[in-house]
Design an enzyme around this catalytic site. Structure first.
Site, short mmCIF file in Angstrom:
data_model
loop_
_atom_site.label_atom_id
_atom_site.label_comp_id
_atom_site.label_asym_id
_atom_site.label_seq_id
_atom_site.Cartn_x
_atom_site.Cartn_y
_atom_site.Cartn_z
N CYS A 1 13.92 78.38 -48.66
CA CYS A 1 14.30 77.32 -47.73
C CYS A 1 14.23 75.95 -48.40
O CYS A 1 13.18 75.55 -48.92
CB CYS A 1 13.37 77.35 -46.51
SG CYS A 1 13.79 76.09 -45.28
N ALA B 1 24.48 84.93 -43.39
CA ALA B 1 23.91 83.91 -42.50
C ALA B 1 25.02 83.19 -41.73
O ALA B 1 25.31 83.51 -40.58
CB ALA B 1 23.07 82.93 -43.29
N LYS C 1 12.49 86.31 -50.40
CA LYS C 1 13.79 85.70 -50.63
C LYS C 1 13.61 84.44 -51.48
O LYS C 1 12.71 83.62 -51.22
CB LYS C 1 14.45 85.32 -49.30
CG LYS C 1 15.80 84.62 -49.47
CD LYS C 1 16.31 84.08 -48.15
CE LYS C 1 17.56 83.24 -48.38
NZ LYS C 1 18.04 82.57 -47.15
#
Length: 527
Positions: free
Chosen positions: A98, A223, A137
């Site tokens: 992120c 996504a 991730k």
């Protein structure tokens, strides 16, 4: 995807063919402050904050298919949080990709990419401490060799799989995805690699397999393409956005998704289709009721609400909840405290007439002292709880609010509803009905009446006891008069014996004082 991967969207993706779904990134600290609740009305498992905020909600339909995406920067805290949801999800994924500022400032997300030792510690702790698979991730580093080195370190922790987004920390969707980086990583590792970042290339179902082959990955994580139209997972081909939105709304209605999140997801889905007839209407909606109207689903929404209320009533009957949540007890200070399960929704009130203003006006008319509010703050999650003192009684709710003003308004609502006074609302909140308010007032009135009868009975008993005591004192008074008359005669005839008798009388008086101070008072007063 933040704010998108909530329960309705996850279920929609599964319906159209997704094999696994991820929840939005949830910070470990936030999860640790929540409480796991089995929601019998919705048939869900909810993790709820003290102010009622839903942190995470899941249901049997996604059992075994939902991955919990955790944001963390500490191994012990991550394990504690993961264990809370361990029995309700299929796996735990640590988000180290992120790029958002809030995540990086907290030492999470992309901030971990340059801290390999911490990465190893977090993942190893989770793998060894959990009974479900752990995945991770990442985003790629500027240098391919360093990215592969990090990927191998992650593999050494025995995680089940690694998802790789092919962009660097400072790159955004308009930058090209480095598919060759993902391919090199997939070739270097023995564990499954999940390719991510190809939404610009994925326009239909067949493109998913093309992206997987190009990256050499085991599977593909989608996504934005799925956010825009979840039917991207549908092998038979995508369906019109209008139909996708309506199916999404059915899940949003069914699982009580809040209007803010629902509206956000709708606008993301229509990002290039705002010229739809429902586009402008969706921009201005402020409630689920309005959303259902815009999309022509009023009947479906009303039916869901009706079914939910019936289920709530059934559960309350099964639990034998007297008074619909009405509670009455003594507070720590000995004052009566009355509690109602109400929350303040500012959309139901005009700014000029809030519950606090209504309560103040009612107290003035009744010649009561002005309401006294006592508010406490929960420091960890900055939530507030309040109780208000009116006519020597406390009134409160069991809920914590996000704002101090809301907590005070809720306490004022409780007081007004107990006394059957209109609190200024212009429409009914979703969790209340006129019948429920009447029931609260009825139960409160019945308890007050019972209390009054008990006080009357006690008062009558006290009067009776006082009358009996007076009769006793009159008898005692007569006896003392006789004794006094005899003592006077005795003193004149037998002075020495009289002195001794006075000493004995004094001892008797002291004994009476210890046994019954009230009788002693009357005796002393008489003598």
């Amino acid at each position: 995807m933040v704010r998108v991967c909530t329960l309705p969207m996850r279920l929609l993706a599964l319906d159209y063919g997704a094999d696994l779904v991820y929840c939005e990134e949830i910070i470990d600290r936030k999860l640790l402050l929540s409480q796991r609740i089995e929601n019998g009305v919705l048939g869900t498992i909810d993790f709820v904050m003290s102010d009622g905020t839903i942190v995470f909600r899941t249901c049997p339909q996604e059992k075994g298919k939902v991955i919990f995406q955790l944001g963390t920067s500490d191994a012990k805290r991550a394990l504690a949080a993961a264990r809370m949801v361990e029995k309700d999800v299929a796996g735990i994924d640590i988000n180290m990709g992120c790029p958002k500022e809030f995540s990086i400032k907290g030492g999470m997300g992309c901030a971990l990419l340059t801290q390999p030792e911490k990465v190893k510690r977090i993942l190893t702790t989770l793998v060894e401490g959990l009974s479900i698979p752990v995945t991770c991730k990442i985003r790629v580093l500027p240098d391919l060799d360093k990215t592969i080195e990090l990927a191998k370190l992650i593999e050494s922790t025995k995680v089940a799989a690694l998802a790789v987004h092919g962009r660097k920390r400072d790159e955004r969707p308009h930058h090209k995805n480095r598919n060759h980086f993902i391919q090199a990583i997939a070739s270097a590792l023995a564990i499954p690699v999940i390719a991510n970042g190809g939404s610009r290339e994925i326009l239909q179902f067949q493109d998913i397999e093309k992206f997987r082959i190009e990256t050499g990955a085991s599977s593909v994580m989608i996504a934005r393409a799925a956010e825009w139209n979840c039917s991207i997972f549908r092998k038979e081909g995508m369906i019109p956005l209008y139909d996708v939105v309506r199916q999404y709304l059915r899940y949003a209605f069914k699982y009580d998704n809040n209007e803010i999140n629902t509206k956000y997801c709708l606008l993301q889905m229509m990002h290039e289709s705002m010229d739809m007839p429902e586009g402008q209407g969706t921009l201005s909606v402020k409630s689920m009721d309005e959303i259902s109207t815009v999309w022509g689903m009023t009947e479906e929404y009303d039916q869901v609400q009706k079914d939910r209320k019936e289920q709530e009533s059934l559960i309350k009957q099964q639990k034998d909840e007297v008074g619909c949540g009405f509670k009455r007890r003594k507070a720590d200070d000995g004052v009566i405290l009355i509690e109602l399960p109400v929350k303040f929704d500012r959309r139901c009130y005009l700014p000029a007439m809030s519950p606090k203003q209504s309560l103040h006006e009612w107290c003035r008319k009744c010649c009561f002292m002005s309401p006294v509010y006592k508010t406490e703050e929960h420091a960890e999650d900055r939530s507030f709880h309040c109780r208000v003192l009116v006519d020597d009684k406390w009134y409160t709710t069991p809920f914590w609010e996000k704002k101090k003003q809301f907590a005070e308004q809720a306490a004022a609502m409780c007081c007004l509803l107990v006394h059957g006074i209109h609190d200024g609302r212009i429409k009914e909140p979703d969790d209340q009905t006129p019948e429920m308010r009447q029931e609260w007032h009825r139960v409160a009135s019945a308890q007050i009446q019972e209390e009054t009868l008990l006080m009357t009975a006690n008062a009558e008993a006290n009067v009776k006891r006082q009358d009996e005591n007076k009769e006793c004192f009159v008898t005692l008074e007569t006896q003392l008069l006789k004794a006094s008359s005899w003592d006077c005669h005795k003193t004149q005839k037998y002075p020495e014996e009289s002195k001794k008798s006075e000493e004995d009388d004094l001892k008797v008086a002291k004994t009476m004082a210890n046994e019954n101070p009230l009788e002693c008072y009357y005796t002393a007063d008489f003598t």
